[in-house]
Each structure stands twice: as C-alpha cells, then as structure tokens.
Design a protein around this motif. Structure first.
Motif, PDB file in Angstrom:
ATOM      1  N   UNK A 130       5.770   5.489  25.825  1.00 62.28           N
ATOM      2  CA  UNK A 130       6.829   6.485  26.002  1.00 62.28           C
ATOM      3  C   UNK A 130       7.010   7.310  24.736  1.00 62.28           C
ATOM      4  N   UNK A 131       6.970   6.661  23.575  1.00 68.21           N
ATOM      5  CA  UNK A 131       7.096   7.362  22.305  1.00 68.21           C
ATOM      6  C   UNK A 131       5.930   8.329  22.104  1.00 68.21           C
ATOM      7  N   UNK A 132       4.722   7.896  22.400  1.00 68.29           N
ATOM      8  CA  UNK A 132       3.549   8.768  22.245  1.00 68.29           C
ATOM      9  C   UNK A 132       3.588   9.932  23.231  1.00 68.29           C
ATOM     10  N   UNK A 133       4.010   9.663  24.451  1.00 68.17           N
ATOM     11  CA  UNK A 133       4.116  10.752  25.446  1.00 68.17           C
ATOM     12  C   UNK A 133       5.141  11.792  24.984  1.00 68.17           C
ATOM     13  N   UNK A 134       6.226  11.325  24.378  1.00 65.45           N
ATOM     14  CA  UNK A 134       7.237  12.242  23.861  1.00 65.45           C
ATOM     15  C   UNK A 134       6.663  13.113  22.745  1.00 65.45           C
ATOM     16  N   UNK A 135       5.915  12.500  21.831  1.00 63.82           N
ATOM     17  CA  UNK A 135       5.292  13.264  20.746  1.00 63.82           C
ATOM     18  C   UNK A 135       4.289  14.273  21.295  1.00 63.82           C
ATOM     19  N   UNK A 136       3.543  13.866  22.320  1.00 65.25           N
ATOM     20  CA  UNK A 136       2.549  14.770  22.910  1.00 65.25           C
ATOM     21  C   UNK A 136       3.239  15.936  23.608  1.00 65.25           C
TER      22      UNK A 136
ATOM     23  N   UNK B 100       4.224  14.109  34.143  1.00 59.03           N
ATOM     24  CA  UNK B 100       4.117  13.136  35.240  1.00 59.03           C
ATOM     25  C   UNK B 100       3.904  11.736  34.673  1.00 59.03           C
ATOM     26  N   UNK B 101       3.048  11.623  33.674  1.00 55.04           N
ATOM     27  CA  UNK B 101       2.786  10.315  33.069  1.00 55.04           C
ATOM     28  C   UNK B 101       4.014   9.806  32.301  1.00 55.04           C
ATOM     29  N   UNK B 102       4.773  10.701  31.689  1.00 52.63           N
ATOM     30  CA  UNK B 102       6.022  10.321  31.014  1.00 52.63           C
ATOM     31  C   UNK B 102       7.005   9.742  32.024  1.00 52.63           C
ATOM     32  N   UNK B 103       7.140  10.422  33.173  1.00 46.38           N
ATOM     33  CA  UNK B 103       8.035   9.942  34.224  1.00 46.38           C
ATOM     34  C   UNK B 103       7.582   8.582  34.758  1.00 46.38           C
ATOM     35  N   UNK B 104       6.276   8.385  34.896  1.00 48.20           N
ATOM     36  CA  UNK B 104       5.756   7.101  35.365  1.00 48.20           C
ATOM     37  C   UNK B 104       6.067   5.995  34.360  1.00 48.20           C
ATOM     38  N   UNK B 105       5.926   6.288  33.082  1.00 48.73           N
ATOM     39  CA  UNK B 105       6.248   5.306  32.049  1.00 48.73           C
ATOM     40  C   UNK B 105       7.734   4.975  32.073  1.00 48.73           C
ATOM     41  N   UNK B 106       8.576   5.981  32.257  1.00 48.63           N
ATOM     42  CA  UNK B 106      10.017   5.733  32.393  1.00 48.63           C
ATOM     43  C   UNK B 106      10.314   4.844  33.597  1.00 48.63           C
ATOM     44  N   UNK B 107       9.602   5.081  34.687  1.00 47.88           N
ATOM     45  CA  UNK B 107       9.789   4.269  35.890  1.00 47.88           C
ATOM     46  C   UNK B 107       9.393   2.808  35.624  1.00 47.88           C
ATOM     47  N   UNK B 108       8.267   2.581  34.929  1.00 47.47           N
ATOM     48  CA  UNK B 108       7.846   1.225  34.589  1.00 47.47           C
ATOM     49  C   UNK B 108       8.899   0.534  33.724  1.00 47.47           C
ATOM     50  N   UNK B 109       9.395   1.239  32.723  1.00 47.74           N
ATOM     51  CA  UNK B 109      10.424   0.662  31.857  1.00 47.74           C
ATOM     52  C   UNK B 109      11.707   0.370  32.627  1.00 47.74           C
ATOM     53  N   UNK B 110      12.072   1.266  33.510  1.00 47.56           N
ATOM     54  CA  UNK B 110      13.271   1.080  34.317  1.00 47.56           C
ATOM     55  C   UNK B 110      13.140  -0.164  35.193  1.00 47.56           C
ATOM     56  N   UNK B 111      11.981  -0.365  35.815  1.00 48.51           N
ATOM     57  CA  UNK B 111      11.811  -1.556  36.643  1.00 48.51           C
ATOM     58  C   UNK B 111      11.785  -2.826  35.812  1.00 48.51           C
ATOM     59  N   UNK B 112      11.259  -2.750  34.584  1.00 46.04           N
ATOM     60  CA  UNK B 112      11.296  -3.917  33.696  1.00 46.04           C
ATOM     61  C   UNK B 112      12.744  -4.283  33.378  1.00 46.04           C
ATOM     62  N   UNK B 113      13.561  -3.289  33.027  1.00 45.44           N
ATOM     63  CA  UNK B 113      14.968  -3.551  32.717  1.00 45.44           C
ATOM     64  C   UNK B 113      15.729  -4.024  33.958  1.00 45.44           C
ATOM     65  N   UNK B 114      15.409  -3.455  35.114  1.00 49.52           N
ATOM     66  CA  UNK B 114      16.062  -3.881  36.348  1.00 49.52           C
ATOM     67  C   UNK B 114      15.740  -5.351  36.641  1.00 49.52           C
ATOM     68  N   UNK B 115      14.481  -5.742  36.443  1.00 54.21           N
ATOM     69  CA  UNK B 115      14.096  -7.141  36.636  1.00 54.21           C
ATOM     70  C   UNK B 115      14.787  -8.061  35.649  1.00 54.21           C
ATOM     71  N   UNK B 116      14.923  -7.600  34.415  1.00 49.64           N
ATOM     72  CA  UNK B 116      15.616  -8.389  33.398  1.00 49.64           C
ATOM     73  C   UNK B 116      17.089  -8.555  33.754  1.00 49.64           C
TER      74      UNK B 116
END
Length: 135
Positions: A16-22, A112-128
């Motif tokens: 996510x950090x790298x996608x933001x820099x890009x 699109x890839x940034x949004x996908x990474x956000x979605x992965x992180x969101x599901x990780x936090x939701x599972x936690x």
C-alpha cells in the motif's frame, strides 16, 4: 499468544505504501507532460516490494563504515524505492519523455491495484475484529 501485526498483515501494508508513492510519481509525470526537459519517472514495483519486505536479491548495497557517512534515503522509516526513468516510445523535440496516454494507463492500473490492496487489508482487519469480538 501474541501475534505481531506486521506479520499478520503480511506484505499488504508495504504494498500500500509503495502504491501510494507510485501514484504520486505518476501524477507528477502527468502534471509535467508539457514541461520541456522533464523526464518521466516510475518505480519498479516488483523489486521495490522485494526490497521493502527484505527479500531483495543480493546486489550492490550501500555500506557505511562510520556513523557520519550518509546512509540510504529513508521514507517513513523504510528504504525508498529506486526511481527509474521511463524510456519514451516517441521522443519529443523539447526533451520531455512523458507519454500522457501511457501515464494515464499506468495511473489507472495503479489505482485499481491500490484499491485491491486496501480491500485485502480491510478483510484482514475485519477478520481480526471478528476473532477479537467473537461475532
């Protein structure tokens, strides 16, 4: 049994950090499309992610032998990715290497890839949160 949050999130937080820099680089390229002499820059995402996650292939590494030596450039506490200059498909007479259509396509793909990474992180936090609350 404690678990490290960095280990739980895996590579997604660094991605996510790298996608933001890009995104910032691609936006700067688009903003300077008409600037004479501007050279388009980008990040090699695959190698930058490998470097950020500690899986970088051995190569030339910066080594300091004295505390007064200049160390590697850090961004948010991590080494910054190596910026590369884009080779133009059709060079312009004023030396500008920005191809607006190529940059827009790269920007859209990165978004699109940034949004996908956000979605992965969101599901990780939701599972936690589900594990913590038991619901």
């Amino acid at each position: 049994m404690p678990i490290g949050l960095d280990k739980y999130l895996g590579v997604h937080a660094q991605a996510l950090n790298l996608r933001s820099q890009r995104t910032e680089l691609l936006a700067a390229n688009l903003a300077n499309a008409d600037t004479p002499g501007y050279r388009a820059r980008d990040i090699d995402f695959k190698s930058a992610l490998a470097q950020a996650s500690g899986n970088a292939k051995p190569g030339v590494q910066l080594q300091t032998t004295n505390a007064a030596h200049i160390g590697p450039k850090l961004v948010n506490g991590a080494p910054s990715p190596e910026l590369k200059y884009r080779t133009p498909l059709a060079p312009s007479l004023d030396g500008n290497t920005v191809d607006a259509q190529l940059e827009q396509a790269a920007f859209a793909e990165n978004t699109v890839r940034y949004q996908a990474t956000l979605h992965f992180l969101s599901s990780k936090f939701r599972g936690l949160m589900t594990a913590i609350t038991g619901q």
